[in-house]
Design a protein around this motif. Structure first.
Motif, PDB file in Angstrom:
ATOM      1  N   THR A  11       0.885  -1.168  -0.158  1.00 46.39           N
ATOM      2  CA  THR A  11       0.077   0.034   0.020  1.00 46.39           C
ATOM      3  C   THR A  11       0.727   1.139   0.099  1.00 46.39           C
ATOM      4  OG1 THR A  11      -1.943   1.060   1.116  1.00 46.39           O
ATOM      5  CG2 THR A  11      -0.460   0.200   2.571  1.00 46.39           C
ATOM      6  N   VAL A 145       1.635  -4.479   3.122  1.00 41.60           N
ATOM      7  CA  VAL A 145       0.364  -4.328   3.709  1.00 41.60           C
ATOM      8  C   VAL A 145       0.666  -5.505   5.158  1.00 41.60           C
ATOM      9  CG1 VAL A 145      -1.798  -5.627   3.692  1.00 41.60           C
ATOM     10  CG2 VAL A 145      -1.138  -4.250   1.839  1.00 41.60           C
ATOM     11  N   SER A 149      -3.816  -2.950   7.982  1.00 37.37           N
ATOM     12  CA  SER A 149      -3.906  -2.423   6.707  1.00 37.37           C
ATOM     13  C   SER A 149      -4.283  -3.601   5.647  1.00 37.37           C
ATOM     14  CB  SER A 149      -2.430  -1.445   6.331  1.00 37.37           C
ATOM     15  OG  SER A 149      -1.529  -2.586   6.228  1.00 37.37           O
ATOM     16  N   ARG A 155      -7.383   0.249   5.425  1.00 36.31           N
ATOM     17  CA  ARG A 155      -6.660   1.065   4.860  1.00 36.31           C
ATOM     18  C   ARG A 155      -7.296   2.785   4.384  1.00 36.31           C
ATOM     19  NH1 ARG A 155      -5.559  -3.407   1.790  1.00 36.31           N
ATOM     20  NH2 ARG A 155      -7.026  -2.989   0.552  1.00 36.31           N
TER      21      ARG A 155
END
Length: 171
Positions: A11, A145, A149, A155
């Motif tokens: 992410t 991640v 998350s 997220r």
């Protein structure tokens, strides 16, 4: 040159309160007017080189797609940084824009467009799986991640700097 692909899920952590997302593009409405299309398109590489060479400009990063409709997705520190670049007489934007407005606008040969979004960090949710550095993660901080998350719901809505695995993450 092959880009490194990061296996697994990643992410982005923008590490700021908000990100300005700027989409800009052009469309070749009359493809047989290739010289006009090329002249309009030729202004963008110079602008991108200028921005890449000036970290104080506030552009964090960008991605491009080419076709009949060409698009540039860019990330900025703030709308003020973007506006300053657009209006700066010393930057390579103002002169090509004025030339476009004088010579091409209204002819229908080439269309241009842009959209600007001010996105709070808590309103950002991104995921990359088996991708090279791309998009917001390429422009800011690319993090694996992890706990806190794993899901889109986790997220979305978290404050900046709060992704597990990021330099400032407390996840």
């Amino acid at each position: 040159m092959a880009q490194q692909v990061f296996p697994g899920r990643y992410t982005a952590d923008p590490e700021r309160e908000s990100v300005t997302v700027f989409l800009i593009g052009m469309r070749a409405n009359r493809w047989w007017k290739a010289a006009t299309v090329a002249k309009v398109a030729a202004a963008m590489p110079r602008m991108l080189r200028h921005l890449a060479g000036d970290p104080a400009s506030g552009m964090l990063g960008c991605e491009q797609w080419f076709g009949r409709t060409t698009m540039l997705l860019s990330y900025w520190e703030s709308p003020e940084h973007l506006r300053k670049f657009a209006a700066d007489r010393e930057s390579p934007h103002l002169e090509p824009w004025r030339r476009f407005m004088k010579e091409v606008a209204g002819t229908g040969d080439v269309g241009v467009w842009h959209e600007t979004y001010q996105v709070p960090a808590a309103g950002i949710e991104v995921i990359y799986n088996g991708m090279p550095l791309f998009g917001l993660a390429k422009a800011t901080t690319h993090v694996p991640v992890g706990a806190g998350s794993n899901t889109a719901k986790q997220r979305m809505g978290r404050p900046a700097g709060r992704v597990a695995g990021s330099p400032s993450g407390k996840g």
